[in-house]
Design a protein around this motif. Structure first.
Motif, PDB file in Angstrom:
ATOM      1  N   UNK A  54      17.244 -32.433  10.955  1.00 24.58           N
ATOM      2  CA  UNK A  54      18.422 -32.601  11.818  1.00 24.58           C
ATOM      3  C   UNK A  54      19.500 -31.591  11.423  1.00 24.58           C
ATOM      4  N   UNK A  55      19.157 -30.730  10.490  1.00 25.39           N
ATOM      5  CA  UNK A  55      20.010 -29.596  10.117  1.00 25.39           C
ATOM      6  C   UNK A  55      19.547 -28.408  10.959  1.00 25.39           C
ATOM      7  N   UNK A  56      20.363 -27.373  11.073  1.00 26.14           N
ATOM      8  CA  UNK A  56      19.942 -26.212  11.884  1.00 26.14           C
ATOM      9  C   UNK A  56      18.935 -25.322  11.150  1.00 26.14           C
ATOM     10  N   UNK A  57      17.847 -25.956  10.680  1.00 25.44           N
ATOM     11  CA  UNK A  57      16.799 -25.266   9.937  1.00 25.44           C
ATOM     12  C   UNK A  57      15.449 -25.697  10.508  1.00 25.44           C
ATOM     13  N   UNK A  58      14.619 -24.727  10.828  1.00 24.86           N
ATOM     14  CA  UNK A  58      13.278 -25.037  11.311  1.00 24.86           C
ATOM     15  C   UNK A  58      12.362 -25.327  10.133  1.00 24.86           C
ATOM     16  N   UNK A  59      11.421 -26.210  10.361  1.00 24.05           N
ATOM     17  CA  UNK A  59      10.371 -26.485   9.382  1.00 24.05           C
ATOM     18  C   UNK A  59       9.056 -26.153  10.088  1.00 24.05           C
ATOM     19  N   UNK A  60       8.053 -26.976   9.917  1.00 27.32           N
ATOM     20  CA  UNK A  60       6.805 -26.797  10.668  1.00 27.32           C
ATOM     21  C   UNK A  60       7.116 -26.894  12.157  1.00 27.32           C
ATOM     22  N   UNK A  61       8.016 -27.818  12.501  1.00 28.00           N
ATOM     23  CA  UNK A  61       8.506 -27.968  13.869  1.00 28.00           C
ATOM     24  C   UNK A  61       9.931 -27.463  13.958  1.00 28.00           C
ATOM     25  N   UNK A  62      10.428 -27.279  15.162  1.00 21.64           N
ATOM     26  CA  UNK A  62      11.792 -26.772  15.321  1.00 21.64           C
ATOM     27  C   UNK A  62      12.830 -27.812  14.903  1.00 21.64           C
ATOM     28  N   UNK A  63      14.019 -27.323  14.574  1.00 19.92           N
ATOM     29  CA  UNK A  63      15.119 -28.224  14.251  1.00 19.92           C
ATOM     30  C   UNK A  63      15.390 -29.172  15.421  1.00 19.92           C
ATOM     31  N   UNK A  64      15.762 -30.387  15.093  1.00 17.11           N
ATOM     32  CA  UNK A  64      16.147 -31.351  16.127  1.00 17.11           C
ATOM     33  C   UNK A  64      17.666 -31.495  16.195  1.00 17.11           C
ATOM     34  N   UNK A  65      18.385 -30.660  15.454  1.00 12.46           N
ATOM     35  CA  UNK A  65      19.850 -30.655  15.530  1.00 12.46           C
ATOM     36  C   UNK A  65      20.259 -30.297  16.958  1.00 12.46           C
ATOM     37  N   UNK A  66      21.029 -31.140  17.575  1.00  8.07           N
ATOM     38  CA  UNK A  66      21.508 -30.879  18.922  1.00  8.07           C
ATOM     39  C   UNK A  66      20.447 -30.955  20.000  1.00  8.07           C
ATOM     40  N   UNK A  67      19.364 -31.661  19.748  1.00 11.71           N
ATOM     41  CA  UNK A  67      18.263 -31.720  20.725  1.00 11.71           C
ATOM     42  C   UNK A  67      18.677 -32.365  22.038  1.00 11.71           C
ATOM     43  N   UNK A  68      19.495 -33.408  21.990  1.00 14.95           N
ATOM     44  CA  UNK A  68      19.878 -34.104  23.223  1.00 14.95           C
ATOM     45  C   UNK A  68      20.805 -33.187  24.028  1.00 14.95           C
ATOM     46  N   UNK A  69      20.319 -32.776  25.188  1.00 14.07           N
ATOM     47  CA  UNK A  69      21.069 -31.872  26.056  1.00 14.07           C
ATOM     48  C   UNK A  69      20.678 -30.409  25.911  1.00 14.07           C
ATOM     49  N   UNK A  70      19.758 -30.104  25.015  1.00 13.39           N
ATOM     50  CA  UNK A  70      19.333 -28.725  24.778  1.00 13.39           C
ATOM     51  C   UNK A  70      18.149 -28.379  25.681  1.00 13.39           C
ATOM     52  N   UNK A  71      18.081 -27.149  26.172  1.00 17.57           N
ATOM     53  CA  UNK A  71      16.901 -26.736  26.933  1.00 17.57           C
ATOM     54  C   UNK A  71      15.638 -26.819  26.070  1.00 17.57           C
TER      55      UNK A  71
END
Length: 125
Positions: free
Chosen positions: A40-57
């Motif tokens: 939930x930080x602006x850092x990708x892991x194996x999957x993309x970051x979920x920071x700001x996911x709600x409302x993001x393209x």
């Protein structure tokens, strides 16, 4: 066996009130299932970051290499709103065949609602 799209539609009809009332504190516990691959930080892991996911393209993190399936799913400007996230969390592979995400999905409507509530403001919890 029921068709995944029918299950998703039924879920969305039943879950609409629950999504608005999710418990972010409980959602933080549900997020433990996501944490091995997502942050939930602006850092990708194996999957993309979920920071700001709600409302993001969909598939819009510039420095993350999405699968062809997810990039195709993003075509047309899909946005990760609460309903789309809820449907995806039920069965990622059913919604986006070919996705690299190996997570089977969340089965409890309450867990999905709580996780979405948490993702909307993880820093507060």
């Amino acid at each position: 066996m029921r068709h995944p799209a029918m299950l998703a539609a039924a879920f969305l009809c039943l879950a609409a009130p629950a999504l608005a009332e999710g418990d972010a504190v409980a959602g933080k516990s549900v997020f433990r299932k996501c944490a091995p691959c997502h942050s939930t930080e602006p850092v990708n892991r194996v999957g993309p970051t979920l920071a700001g996911i709600v409302g993001r393209p969909v598939a819009s993190i510039a420095d993350y290499g999405y699968s062809a399936a997810m990039t195709s799913f993003a075509d047309g400007g899909r946005i990760w709103n609460e309903a789309l996230i809820a449907e995806y969390l039920m069965s990622p592979k059913a919604m986006v065949p070919g996705t690299r995400m190996t997570f089977a999905g969340l089965k409890k409507i309450e867990d999905i609602a709580n996780l979405i509530a948490y993702l909307k403001a993880p820093a507060r919890h």
